[in-house]
Design a protein around this motif. Structure first.
Motif, PDB file in Angstrom:
ATOM      1  N   ALA A 107       0.829  -1.171   0.005  1.00  0.00           N
ATOM      2  CA  ALA A 107      -0.113  -0.013  -0.069  1.00  0.00           C
ATOM      3  C   ALA A 107       0.766   1.420   0.046  1.00  0.00           C
ATOM      4  O   ALA A 107       0.585   2.118  -0.698  1.00  0.00           O
ATOM      5  N   ARG A 108       1.912   0.995   0.862  1.00  0.00           N
ATOM      6  CA  ARG A 108       2.926   2.473   0.735  1.00  0.00           C
ATOM      7  C   ARG A 108       3.425   2.778  -0.617  1.00  0.00           C
ATOM      8  O   ARG A 108       3.774   3.841  -1.047  1.00  0.00           O
ATOM      9  N   LEU A 109       3.774   1.456  -1.393  1.00  0.00           N
ATOM     10  CA  LEU A 109       4.516   1.540  -2.577  1.00  0.00           C
ATOM     11  C   LEU A 109       3.643   2.118  -3.544  1.00  0.00           C
ATOM     12  O   LEU A 109       3.817   3.171  -4.367  1.00  0.00           O
ATOM     13  N   LEU A 110       2.102   1.845  -3.653  1.00  0.00           N
ATOM     14  CA  LEU A 110       1.360   2.316  -4.570  1.00  0.00           C
ATOM     15  C   LEU A 110       1.058   4.083  -4.269  1.00  0.00           C
ATOM     16  O   LEU A 110       0.809   4.564  -5.045  1.00  0.00           O
ATOM     17  N   ASP A 111       0.960   4.277  -2.925  1.00  0.00           N
ATOM     18  CA  ASP A 111       0.902   5.797  -2.636  1.00  0.00           C
ATOM     19  C   ASP A 111       2.236   6.605  -3.202  1.00  0.00           C
ATOM     20  O   ASP A 111       1.939   7.714  -3.616  1.00  0.00           O
ATOM     21  N   ARG A 112       3.473   5.947  -3.123  1.00  0.00           N
ATOM     22  CA  ARG A 112       4.634   6.593  -3.860  1.00  0.00           C
ATOM     23  C   ARG A 112       4.318   6.896  -5.397  1.00  0.00           C
ATOM     24  O   ARG A 112       4.617   7.725  -5.988  1.00  0.00           O
ATOM     25  N   LEU A 113       3.730   5.646  -5.805  1.00  0.00           N
ATOM     26  CA  LEU A 113       3.659   5.515  -7.301  1.00  0.00           C
ATOM     27  C   LEU A 113       2.677   6.709  -7.793  1.00  0.00           C
ATOM     28  O   LEU A 113       2.719   7.333  -8.758  1.00  0.00           O
ATOM     29  N   ARG A 114       1.369   6.872  -6.905  1.00  0.00           N
ATOM     30  CA  ARG A 114       0.492   7.930  -7.160  1.00  0.00           C
ATOM     31  C   ARG A 114       1.074   9.212  -7.190  1.00  0.00           C
ATOM     32  O   ARG A 114       0.869  10.027  -8.152  1.00  0.00           O
ATOM     33  N   ILE A 115       2.053   9.600  -6.521  1.00  0.00           N
ATOM     34  CA  ILE A 115       2.859  10.831  -6.377  1.00  0.00           C
ATOM     35  C   ILE A 115       3.827  11.026  -7.452  1.00  0.00           C
ATOM     36  O   ILE A 115       3.812  12.119  -8.105  1.00  0.00           O
ATOM     37  N   ALA A 116       4.383   9.760  -7.986  1.00  0.00           N
ATOM     38  CA  ALA A 116       5.306  10.086  -9.156  1.00  0.00           C
ATOM     39  C   ALA A 116       4.494  10.003 -10.465  1.00  0.00           C
ATOM     40  O   ALA A 116       5.096  10.071 -11.528  1.00  0.00           O
ATOM     41  N   THR A 117       3.257   9.829 -10.473  1.00  0.00           N
ATOM     42  CA  THR A 117       2.307   9.898 -11.792  1.00  0.00           C
ATOM     43  C   THR A 117       2.750  11.146 -12.551  1.00  0.00           C
ATOM     44  O   THR A 117       2.375  12.249 -11.988  1.00  0.00           O
ATOM     45  N   PRO A 118       3.165  11.268 -13.872  1.00  0.00           N
ATOM     46  CA  PRO A 118       3.527  12.567 -14.377  1.00  0.00           C
ATOM     47  C   PRO A 118       2.096  13.174 -14.845  1.00  0.00           C
ATOM     48  O   PRO A 118       1.105  12.925 -14.644  1.00  0.00           O
ATOM     49  N   ASP A 119       2.508  14.729 -15.082  1.00  0.00           N
ATOM     50  CA  ASP A 119       1.684  15.482 -15.594  1.00  0.00           C
ATOM     51  C   ASP A 119       0.493  15.798 -14.394  1.00  0.00           C
ATOM     52  O   ASP A 119      -0.654  16.091 -14.972  1.00  0.00           O
ATOM     53  N   LEU A 120       0.703  15.773 -13.195  1.00  0.00           N
ATOM     54  CA  LEU A 120       0.028  15.917 -12.279  1.00  0.00           C
ATOM     55  C   LEU A 120      -1.545  14.877 -12.191  1.00  0.00           C
ATOM     56  O   LEU A 120      -2.332  15.323 -11.635  1.00  0.00           O
ATOM     57  N   GLN A 121      -1.263  13.797 -12.798  1.00  0.00           N
ATOM     58  CA  GLN A 121      -2.475  12.941 -12.883  1.00  0.00           C
ATOM     59  C   GLN A 121      -2.471  12.000 -11.940  1.00  0.00           C
ATOM     60  O   GLN A 121      -1.413  11.782 -11.065  1.00  0.00           O
ATOM     61  N   THR A 122      -3.642  11.196 -11.721  1.00  0.00           N
ATOM     62  CA  THR A 122      -3.753  10.370 -10.513  1.00  0.00           C
ATOM     63  C   THR A 122      -4.082   8.891 -11.062  1.00  0.00           C
ATOM     64  O   THR A 122      -4.605   8.859 -12.138  1.00  0.00           O
ATOM     65  N   PHE A 123      -3.997   7.991 -10.041  1.00  0.00           N
ATOM     66  CA  PHE A 123      -4.645   6.595 -10.641  1.00  0.00           C
ATOM     67  C   PHE A 123      -5.376   6.109  -9.464  1.00  0.00           C
ATOM     68  O   PHE A 123      -5.284   6.366  -8.355  1.00  0.00           O
ATOM     69  N   SER A 124      -6.405   5.346  -9.604  1.00  0.00           N
ATOM     70  CA  SER A 124      -7.096   4.467  -8.747  1.00  0.00           C
ATOM     71  C   SER A 124      -6.579   3.118  -8.602  1.00  0.00           C
ATOM     72  O   SER A 124      -6.007   2.583  -9.656  1.00  0.00           O
ATOM     73  N   ALA A 125      -6.484   2.440  -7.552  1.00  0.00           N
ATOM     74  CA  ALA A 125      -5.750   1.107  -7.593  1.00  0.00           C
ATOM     75  C   ALA A 125      -6.711   0.174  -6.493  1.00  0.00           C
ATOM     76  O   ALA A 125      -7.266   0.417  -5.535  1.00  0.00           O
ATOM     77  N   GLY A 126      -6.714  -1.016  -7.018  1.00  0.00           N
ATOM     78  CA  GLY A 126      -7.236  -2.100  -6.038  1.00  0.00           C
ATOM     79  C   GLY A 126      -6.202  -3.163  -6.024  1.00  0.00           C
ATOM     80  O   GLY A 126      -5.566  -3.567  -6.678  1.00  0.00           O
ATOM     81  N   LEU A 127      -5.899  -3.326  -4.394  1.00  0.00           N
ATOM     82  CA  LEU A 127      -5.142  -4.192  -3.850  1.00  0.00           C
ATOM     83  C   LEU A 127      -5.493  -5.648  -3.231  1.00  0.00           C
ATOM     84  O   LEU A 127      -6.459  -5.427  -2.280  1.00  0.00           O
ATOM     85  N   ALA A 128      -4.960  -6.315  -3.614  1.00  0.00           N
ATOM     86  CA  ALA A 128      -5.330  -8.064  -3.372  1.00  0.00           C
ATOM     87  C   ALA A 128      -4.222  -8.813  -2.751  1.00  0.00           C
ATOM     88  O   ALA A 128      -3.253  -8.510  -3.562  1.00  0.00           O
ATOM     89  N   VAL A 129      -4.376  -9.477  -1.679  1.00  0.00           N
ATOM     90  CA  VAL A 129      -3.169 -10.330  -1.249  1.00  0.00           C
ATOM     91  C   VAL A 129      -3.554 -11.622  -1.421  1.00  0.00           C
ATOM     92  O   VAL A 129      -4.706 -12.119  -1.201  1.00  0.00           O
ATOM     93  N   TRP A 130      -2.757 -12.355  -2.242  1.00  0.00           N
ATOM     94  CA  TRP A 130      -2.832 -13.902  -2.462  1.00  0.00           C
ATOM     95  C   TRP A 130      -3.359 -14.545  -1.189  1.00  0.00           C
ATOM     96  O   TRP A 130      -2.311 -14.421  -0.345  1.00  0.00           O
ATOM     97  N   ASP A 131      -4.343 -15.516  -1.235  1.00  0.00           N
ATOM     98  CA  ASP A 131      -4.296 -16.279   0.077  1.00  0.00           C
ATOM     99  C   ASP A 131      -3.739 -17.581   0.035  1.00  0.00           C
ATOM    100  O   ASP A 131      -3.848 -18.512   1.122  1.00  0.00           O
TER     101      ASP A 131
END
Length: 477
Positions: free
Chosen positions: A412-436
């Motif tokens: 989850a922390r990695l995904l937050d860093r990726l959102r900040i690094a997205t070019p041209d001030l764009q954002t993304f939505s993400a769904g995170l699942a952990v394999w059981d």
């Protein structure tokens, strides 16, 4: 001018040869012979000036030497009434061969390609095989039967000149290049000249040999004046493959050496042991060298095919726009990651990312800018990943991130860093699942996809964690 000259030779050349045949032996006949040769010289000179070509100039010079020899022969035989052999006329005749050969070699050099060394080997094999009959039938008798040293040297010069000219025409025939009307006429002229020399040597009636010389003059003159004469030296690259025809010709050339020895033994003649042995040894070396060249070429082609196969495999596994692994590669990688995390007993989070309002961004800035955003996002996100993480393009503006070995919080922390690094001030939505640890890949991806839709419905620009996997249903016992 060239057209009129060509028409004159086509119509008048055969007529002049016919008149020569009907004339009795004497001054008029020899003079007409020289006239036909002079017409050939003029035709080649016109071609040299028109096309500004050194080969045609050398052809003209070689023909001029032959005509000079004809005129001297005429003088000695019909005016001075002395034997024209040996005489300065032979010097002019012999000077023709190196000039014509040089012109043929210059034409073949224009045809050079990457595979020229193969043609050079083939022509050397062919000339080596054909030179042996010249030695046995012409050169050796000339060395043994001369009345004087000068006569022996001059008599030896003609077959040696034939071998030289043969090497030039074989070289031209075996290289890759233009095969037009002028090329065929010049080749025919050379072969006719060689035939005339042999016929003149062996036939008691020299009329046939002399007519062959006249035909050679005519072929050379017309070949210089046809429109294709200007492109006879132009390269026309084609693969130097060992065709069936070439293989048959080369095989025949190689078999000439033992064939001559067999004929001599059957006829009870003294065998040309040294000549056959040396020629056979040279041909053996050339054949082995040719085979080695073919093996090297096959190895090079195999290497090129292997490189192309790797490139095609890479293209099949890679998204061309972003350079990331594509969905096909992702499907294989997720299985490998499941196996490795199972063996190491480590978690395996998977995230599905979707750029927010990408269609609106495309409509506003254009599709090219949209493509730049996708490629830029892939580059920026990849810089934040560690070894073992896999970022793949899933389709459109959707990406999948495999993070084997990371905990859910770390993912989850990695995904937050990726959102900040997205070019041209764009954002993304993400769904995170952990394999059981048991669910198949498609179920894991479905959970991440459902979480992604939840992130979009919640206002975008965020990460939503998927609900735990449901236990697998078991049938009643």
């Amino acid at each position: 001018m060239i057209t009129l000259f060509r028409r004159f030779l086509l119509a008048g050349g055969p007529l002049l040869i016919g008149v020569w045949f009907l004339l009795p032996a004497g001054l008029e006949r020899n003079a007409l012979y020289a006239v036909v040769g002079a017409l050939s010289v003029a035709a080649n000179a016109v071609a040299a000036r028109h096309w500004r070509s050194w080969p045609w100039a050398l052809f003209a010079a070689g023909q001029a030497c032959a005509v000079a020899g004809d005129l001297l022969w005429l003088y000695y035989e019909n005016i001075a009434h002395i034997d024209p052999f040996p005489s300065p006329a032979d010097g002019f005749y012999l000077a023709e061969y190196p000039l014509l050969t040089l012109a043929l070699l210059l034409l073949s050099r224009r045809h050079r390609t990457a595979d020229d060394h193969l043609a050079r080997l083939d022509s050397t094999m062919l000339v080596a095989g054909l030179a042996l009959p010249y030695w046995v039938l012409l050169i050796a008798p000339a060395l043994a039967g001369g009345d004087s040293t000068l006569g022996t040297l001059i008599g030896l010069g003609y077959p040696l000149g034939d071998v030289l000219l043969l090497a030039g025409v074989v070289r031209l025939l075996l290289v890759a290049g233009t095969r037009n009307t002028s090329f065929r006429l010049i080749t025919l002229a050379v072969l006719t000249l060689l035939t005339a020399d042999v016929t003149f040597t062996f036939a008691e009636n020299t009329t046939l040999g002399t007519m062959a010389f006249l035909a050679s003059y005519l072929f050379w003159g017309v070949g210089a004046l046809v429109p294709s004469a200007g492109s006879i030296g132009d390269p026309a690259p084609r693969p130097q493959v060992l065709t069936r025809r070439r293989l048959v010709v080369l095989t025949g050339a190689v078999l000439l050496s033992p064939g001559i020895l067999i004929v001599q033994l059957l006829a009870g003649l003294e065998p040309s042991t040294w000549a056959v042995a040396l020629t056979s040894a040279a041909l053996f070396v050339l054949v082995v060298t040719r085979m080695a060249g073919m093996v090297r070429r096959l190895e090079e082609q195999a290497g090129q095919l292997e490189i192309q196969a790797r490139r095609l495999d890479e293209l099949a596994r890679t998204d061309t726009l972003t350079g990331l692994p594509n969905r096909r590669t992702l499907d294989a990688q997720i299985v490998r990651d499941m196996d490795s995390t199972t063996a190491r007993r480590t978690p395996f989070p998977v995230a599905m990312l979707d750029l927010d309002h990408f269609k609106r961004y495309n409509d506003t800035h254009g599709h090219q800018t949209g493509d730049d955003l996708l490629a830029g996002a892939a580059r920026s996100w990849s810089l934040l990943l560690r070894d073992g993480d896999t970022l793949a393009r899933y389709g459109g503006e959707e990406f999948v991130l495999l993070m084997p070995g990371r905990t859910e919080e770390d993912a989850a922390r990695l995904l937050d860093r990726l959102r900040i690094a997205t070019p041209d001030l764009q954002t993304f939505s993400a769904g995170l699942a952990v394999w059981d640890g048991t669910e198949p890949p498609d179920v894991l991806m479905r959970r991440a996809d459902l979480a992604l839709y939840a992130a979009k419905e919640a206002g975008r620009g965020r990460v939503v964690r998927a609900a735990p996997a449901r236990p697998a249903a078991h049938p009643l016992q």
